[in-house]
Design a protein around this motif. Structure first.
Motif, PDB file in Angstrom:
ATOM      1  N   GLU A 198      45.645  36.167  37.949  1.00 59.54           N
ATOM      2  CA  GLU A 198      45.607  35.263  36.819  1.00 59.54           C
ATOM      3  C   GLU A 198      45.353  34.120  37.641  1.00 59.54           C
ATOM      4  OE1 GLU A 198      46.428  31.785  34.758  1.00 59.54           O
ATOM      5  OE2 GLU A 198      47.783  32.370  36.247  1.00 59.54           O
ATOM      6  N   LYS A 199      44.511  33.144  37.285  1.00 61.59           N
ATOM      7  CA  LYS A 199      43.762  31.869  38.027  1.00 61.59           C
ATOM      8  C   LYS A 199      44.942  30.940  38.421  1.00 61.59           C
ATOM      9  CE  LYS A 199      40.483  28.213  37.981  1.00 61.59           C
ATOM     10  NZ  LYS A 199      39.584  27.429  37.456  1.00 61.59           N
ATOM     11  N   HIS A 200      45.594  30.579  37.566  1.00 63.51           N
ATOM     12  CA  HIS A 200      46.592  29.431  37.749  1.00 63.51           C
ATOM     13  C   HIS A 200      47.905  29.535  38.398  1.00 63.51           C
ATOM     14  CE1 HIS A 200      44.087  28.554  34.213  1.00 63.51           C
ATOM     15  NE2 HIS A 200      43.944  27.165  34.893  1.00 63.51           N
ATOM     16  N   THR A 201      48.524  30.870  38.641  1.00 65.66           N
ATOM     17  CA  THR A 201      49.526  31.431  39.135  1.00 65.66           C
ATOM     18  C   THR A 201      49.292  32.337  40.558  1.00 65.66           C
ATOM     19  OG1 THR A 201      49.971  33.200  38.088  1.00 65.66           O
ATOM     20  CG2 THR A 201      50.758  31.244  37.054  1.00 65.66           C
ATOM     21  N   GLY A 202      48.297  32.816  40.386  1.00 65.16           N
ATOM     22  CA  GLY A 202      48.064  33.743  41.410  1.00 65.16           C
ATOM     23  C   GLY A 202      48.545  35.233  41.324  1.00 65.16           C
ATOM     24  N   ILE A 203      49.204  35.316  40.096  1.00 67.82           N
ATOM     25  CA  ILE A 203      49.917  36.224  39.767  1.00 67.82           C
ATOM     26  C   ILE A 203      49.145  37.284  39.496  1.00 67.82           C
ATOM     27  CG2 ILE A 203      51.787  37.499  38.152  1.00 67.82           C
ATOM     28  CD1 ILE A 203      53.485  34.855  38.308  1.00 67.82           C
ATOM     29  N   THR A 204      49.443  38.754  40.064  1.00 65.83           N
ATOM     30  CA  THR A 204      48.555  39.840  39.844  1.00 65.83           C
ATOM     31  C   THR A 204      49.067  40.780  38.828  1.00 65.83           C
ATOM     32  OG1 THR A 204      49.717  41.238  41.533  1.00 65.83           O
ATOM     33  CG2 THR A 204      47.653  40.087  42.105  1.00 65.83           C
ATOM     34  N   PHE A 205      48.317  41.208  38.030  1.00 63.83           N
ATOM     35  CA  PHE A 205      48.628  42.463  36.916  1.00 63.83           C
ATOM     36  C   PHE A 205      47.967  43.572  37.063  1.00 63.83           C
ATOM     37  CE2 PHE A 205      49.324  38.075  34.892  1.00 63.83           C
ATOM     38  CZ  PHE A 205      50.605  38.622  34.290  1.00 63.83           C
ATOM     39  N   GLY A 211      37.891  27.775  40.022  1.00 59.44           N
ATOM     40  CA  GLY A 211      36.885  27.479  39.078  1.00 59.44           C
ATOM     41  C   GLY A 211      36.553  28.816  38.635  1.00 59.44           C
ATOM     42  N   GLY A 212      35.676  28.975  37.836  1.00 53.21           N
ATOM     43  CA  GLY A 212      35.423  30.086  37.140  1.00 53.21           C
ATOM     44  C   GLY A 212      36.255  30.777  36.165  1.00 53.21           C
ATOM     45  N   ALA A 213      36.421  32.400  35.809  1.00 51.99           N
ATOM     46  CA  ALA A 213      36.984  32.979  35.084  1.00 51.99           C
ATOM     47  C   ALA A 213      38.474  32.753  35.497  1.00 51.99           C
ATOM     48  CB  ALA A 213      36.833  34.541  35.133  1.00 51.99           C
ATOM     49  N   LEU A 214      39.407  32.923  34.262  1.00 52.59           N
ATOM     50  CA  LEU A 214      40.684  32.619  34.184  1.00 52.59           C
ATOM     51  C   LEU A 214      41.496  33.930  34.825  1.00 52.59           C
ATOM     52  CD1 LEU A 214      41.316  31.112  30.486  1.00 52.59           C
ATOM     53  CD2 LEU A 214      41.306  29.897  32.614  1.00 52.59           C
ATOM     54  N   VAL A 215      40.878  34.856  34.758  1.00 53.45           N
ATOM     55  CA  VAL A 215      41.373  36.105  35.363  1.00 53.45           C
ATOM     56  C   VAL A 215      40.206  36.935  36.080  1.00 53.45           C
ATOM     57  CG1 VAL A 215      42.343  38.403  34.996  1.00 53.45           C
ATOM     58  CG2 VAL A 215      42.957  36.592  33.553  1.00 53.45           C
ATOM     59  N   LYS A 216      40.493  37.275  37.376  1.00 56.99           N
ATOM     60  CA  LYS A 216      39.531  38.110  37.996  1.00 56.99           C
ATOM     61  C   LYS A 216      40.053  39.266  38.595  1.00 56.99           C
ATOM     62  CE  LYS A 216      36.739  33.879  39.505  1.00 56.99           C
ATOM     63  NZ  LYS A 216      36.089  33.684  40.811  1.00 56.99           N
ATOM     64  N   ARG A 217      39.234  40.303  38.859  1.00 55.96           N
ATOM     65  CA  ARG A 217      39.410  41.491  39.225  1.00 55.96           C
ATOM     66  C   ARG A 217      39.548  41.614  40.790  1.00 55.96           C
ATOM     67  NH1 ARG A 217      38.132  46.655  35.519  1.00 55.96           N
ATOM     68  NH2 ARG A 217      39.336  48.192  36.585  1.00 55.96           N
ATOM     69  N   LEU A 218      40.521  42.286  41.302  1.00 55.51           N
ATOM     70  CA  LEU A 218      40.271  42.375  42.719  1.00 55.51           C
ATOM     71  C   LEU A 218      39.868  43.581  43.258  1.00 55.51           C
ATOM     72  CD1 LEU A 218      44.230  41.520  43.469  1.00 55.51           C
ATOM     73  CD2 LEU A 218      42.430  40.016  43.449  1.00 55.51           C
ATOM     74  N   ARG A 219      39.723  43.305  44.599  1.00 53.71           N
ATOM     75  CA  ARG A 219      38.627  44.715  44.955  1.00 53.71           C
ATOM     76  C   ARG A 219      39.188  45.949  44.546  1.00 53.71           C
ATOM     77  NH1 ARG A 219      38.237  41.253  49.608  1.00 53.71           N
ATOM     78  NH2 ARG A 219      36.135  40.469  49.829  1.00 53.71           N
TER      79      ARG A 219
END
Length: 241
Positions: free
Chosen positions: A59-66, A44-52
């Motif tokens: 990225e929400k749907h793949t779990g891939i980090t940028f 749920g929530g945003a499509l992209v979230k910032r990690l600690r």
């Protein structure tokens, strides 16, 4: 028996190739070390979230980090959003092929002063300031296949121009495969599009090719609606909107 076999095939495909890869954090870890265990935070929530720590986004749907930034010459471009690219494999079943993130020269993007989604979309699509797309593979695919798929999306967008599509396809054709977590960077500076993958780099000088590359994700028929939505909202957030 035929119907039962079809049902079994569909069940196996659903169990092993679910597009969201979100059944558990272990699924992320098996797929790749870059697919983070914090996946459960993405429901749920945003499509992209910032990690600690703020140095990476997921990225929400793949779990891939940028990463939060990428370099374009002497400039650091800032991340604004990302989304997944899916491919149908069997009826309603689709798998994530890659995630794509966008980066911009924040000063130049802010100077364009987008006020709403429409103007933000135009700024991202038409601006010739330094900006970039980063593709991160969610599964292993032949490099030539990815190049051909991108070229197929580019072709109607550059029709009637001198965009070097054959050279673009040849660049990917010289590689064997793109594995999970391999990256492709497309960095635009003016009318130059620098493409980097698997340690190889080539610069294509073509304004139509530059615009078409971003139109794949930001145009009227984007290949990832989530990516377009995330990129536009990310730019507006960057501009305090």
């Amino acid at each position: 028996q035929v119907s039962m076999l079809k049902a079994l095939v569909l069940a196996v495909a659903l169990a092993t190739c679910r597009g969201d890869f979100a059944s558990s954090s272990a699924a992320y870890e098996r797929s790749s070390p870059r697919l983070v265990a914090q996946a459960q935070l993405q429901e749920g929530g945003a499509l992209v979230k910032r990690l600690r720590g703020g140095s990476e986004f997921v990225e929400k749907h793949t779990g891939i980090t940028f990463p939060a930034t990428v370099k374009a010459g002497s400039k650091l471009l800032k991340f604004i959003g990302a989304g997944e690219r899916k491919k149908a494999i069997l009826g309603p079943v689709a798998v994530n092929v890659y995630a794509v993130g966008m980066y911009v020269d924040s000063d130049a993007a802010k100077a364009a002063a987008p006020k709403d989604e429409q103007s933000a979309n135009k700024v991202l699509l038409e601006g010739s300031y330094p900006k970039a797309l980063k593709i991160v593979m969610a599964r292993t695919v032949g490099a030539e296949k990815i190049g051909n798929a991108l070229a197929e999306s580019l072709e109607p967008r550059v029709k009637g121009t001198d965009a070097p599509l054959d050279a673009f396809k040849s660049f990917f054709g010289s590689m064997s495969k793109l594995e999970t977590n391999n990256e492709i960077d497309f960095i635009q500076t003016g009318s130059d599009l620098q493409v980097t993958a698997l340690g190889q780099k080539k610069i294509f000088t073509s304004a139509p090719l530059c615009k078409a590359m971003f139109d794949i994700y930001l145009g009227d028929s984007p290949v990832s609606a989530h990516a377009k939505e995330s990129m536009i909202s990310g730019l507006l957030k960057m501009c305090g909107k």
